[in-house]
Design a protein around this motif. Structure first.
Motif, short mmCIF file in Angstrom:
data_model
loop_
_atom_site.label_atom_id
_atom_site.label_comp_id
_atom_site.label_asym_id
_atom_site.label_seq_id
_atom_site.Cartn_x
_atom_site.Cartn_y
_atom_site.Cartn_z
N UNK A 191 -25.02 21.63 13.61
CA UNK A 191 -25.08 22.32 12.32
C UNK A 191 -24.53 23.72 12.38
N UNK A 192 -24.86 24.43 13.45
CA UNK A 192 -24.35 25.80 13.62
C UNK A 192 -22.83 25.77 13.79
N UNK A 193 -22.33 24.81 14.56
CA UNK A 193 -20.88 24.69 14.75
C UNK A 193 -20.20 24.40 13.41
N UNK A 194 -20.77 23.50 12.63
CA UNK A 194 -20.19 23.20 11.31
C UNK A 194 -20.15 24.45 10.43
N UNK A 195 -21.22 25.22 10.43
CA UNK A 195 -21.24 26.46 9.64
C UNK A 195 -20.17 27.44 10.12
N UNK A 196 -20.05 27.61 11.43
CA UNK A 196 -19.06 28.55 11.97
C UNK A 196 -17.64 28.09 11.66
N UNK A 197 -17.37 26.81 11.85
CA UNK A 197 -16.02 26.30 11.57
C UNK A 197 -15.68 26.40 10.09
N UNK A 198 -16.65 26.07 9.24
CA UNK A 198 -16.42 26.18 7.80
C UNK A 198 -16.13 27.60 7.37
N UNK A 199 -16.89 28.53 7.89
CA UNK A 199 -16.67 29.94 7.56
C UNK A 199 -15.33 30.42 8.12
N UNK A 200 -15.01 30.02 9.33
CA UNK A 200 -13.77 30.46 9.96
C UNK A 200 -12.55 29.98 9.19
N UNK A 201 -12.62 28.80 8.61
CA UNK A 201 -11.49 28.30 7.81
C UNK A 201 -11.15 29.23 6.66
N UNK A 202 -12.15 29.93 6.15
CA UNK A 202 -11.94 30.81 5.00
C UNK A 202 -11.67 32.25 5.42
N UNK B 267 -7.77 33.54 8.15
CA UNK B 267 -6.55 32.82 7.78
C UNK B 267 -5.44 32.86 8.83
N UNK B 268 -5.35 33.92 9.61
CA UNK B 268 -4.30 34.01 10.64
C UNK B 268 -4.54 33.05 11.79
N UNK B 269 -5.75 32.58 11.93
CA UNK B 269 -6.10 31.65 13.01
C UNK B 269 -6.27 30.22 12.51
N UNK B 270 -5.79 29.95 11.32
CA UNK B 270 -6.09 28.66 10.69
C UNK B 270 -5.61 27.46 11.49
N UNK B 271 -4.47 27.57 12.19
CA UNK B 271 -3.99 26.43 12.97
C UNK B 271 -4.95 26.13 14.13
N UNK B 272 -5.38 27.17 14.81
CA UNK B 272 -6.33 26.96 15.93
C UNK B 272 -7.66 26.44 15.41
N UNK B 273 -8.11 27.00 14.31
CA UNK B 273 -9.38 26.56 13.74
C UNK B 273 -9.26 25.11 13.26
N UNK B 274 -8.13 24.77 12.66
CA UNK B 274 -7.91 23.39 12.23
C UNK B 274 -7.97 22.43 13.40
N UNK B 275 -7.39 22.81 14.53
CA UNK B 275 -7.45 21.98 15.74
C UNK B 275 -8.89 21.87 16.23
N UNK B 276 -9.65 22.96 16.15
CA UNK B 276 -11.06 22.92 16.56
C UNK B 276 -11.88 22.03 15.64
N UNK B 277 -11.61 22.10 14.35
CA UNK B 277 -12.32 21.23 13.39
C UNK B 277 -12.00 19.77 13.69
N UNK B 278 -10.71 19.47 13.90
CA UNK B 278 -10.32 18.09 14.22
C UNK B 278 -11.01 17.62 15.50
N UNK B 279 -11.05 18.48 16.52
CA UNK B 279 -11.72 18.13 17.78
C UNK B 279 -13.21 17.90 17.56
N UNK B 280 -13.82 18.71 16.70
CA UNK B 280 -15.24 18.53 16.39
C UNK B 280 -15.47 17.16 15.76
N UNK B 281 -14.60 16.79 14.81
CA UNK B 281 -14.75 15.48 14.16
C UNK B 281 -14.60 14.34 15.17
#
Length: 151
Positions: free
Chosen positions: A63-74, A77-91
Motif C-alpha cells: 500500500x505504501x509503495x502504491x501511494x509513493x508510485x502514484x504520487x511520483x507519477x504526478x 514529471x522529469x522522472x516519469x520514464x523511470x517511475x513508469x518502469x517502476x510501476x510496471x515492475x510493481x505490477x
C-alpha cells in the motif's frame, strides 16, 4: 509568454498518467484502510517465508509503495520514464498474489467470483502496458505546423 501546445498524443498520455496515479493512490489507501483485512488472502504463504514478513506487513508495504508510485507519477514529471518502469515492475511483482488468489478461489474485495479473479489476471498486462505507455518519452518527431524559418 505563449505556452507551447501539446499534441493530442501527449495530452492522452498525461490523462493516462494522472488516471494511473489515481488508481495507484486509491489502491494504496485501500491497502492501508478498509480493504486491508480482505487483502490478507491474496498474499501467498510462500511470500511471507521468502520475505520474512508477516501478511499484514506485506499488505502495508504494498500500500505504501502504491501511494509513493502514484504520487511520483504526478509530482516528478522529469522522472516519469523511470517511475513508469517502476510501476510496471510493481505490477509484475504483485502478479503472483493475483495468481494465488485465482488458484485458491478465495474472495477478496471486489473479487468474489472466479470470473472476477480471472479477469483481474487478464488486467495485469494491461496495467503494465498502461504504465509504460503513459510515461513514455514525448514524441519529438511530430511535424511542426511551420517550417523552421517561419516560427
Amino acid at each position: 509568454m505563449e505556452r507551447a501546445s501539446k499534441n493530442p498524443a501527449e495530452i492522452a498520455r498525461t490523462i493516462g498518467r494522472v488516471s494511473l496515479a489515481a488508481v495507484l493512490v486509491g489502491a494504496g489507501l485501500s491497502h492501508l484502510s478498509r480493504g486491508r483485512r480482505g487483502y490478507r488472502i491474496v498474499v501467498p504463504e510462500w511470500a511471507t517465508r521468502k520475505l520474512r514478513l508477516d501478511t499484514d506487513a506485506i499488505i502495508i508495504a504494498s500500500g505504501v509503495v502504491e501511494l509513493m508510485l502514484g504520487a511520483a507519477l504526478v509530482v516528478l514529471p522529469r522522472e516519469r520514464r523511470r517511475i513508469g518502469a517502476a510501476v510496471a515492475a510493481f505490477f509484475v511483482a504483485v502478479l503472483p498474489g493475483n495468481v494465488h488468489q485465482w488458484r485458491t478461489g478465495r474472495p477478496a474485495p471486489l473479487m468474489r467470483t472466479d470470473r472476477a479473479r480471472f479477469v483481474r489476471l487478464l488486467l495485469q498486462p494491461v496495467l503494465v502496458v498502461w504504465a509504460l505507455w503513459s510515461t513514455a518519452r514525448p514524441s519529438s518527431s511530430s511535424p511542426s505546423r511551420f517550417p523552421k524559418g517561419r516560427r
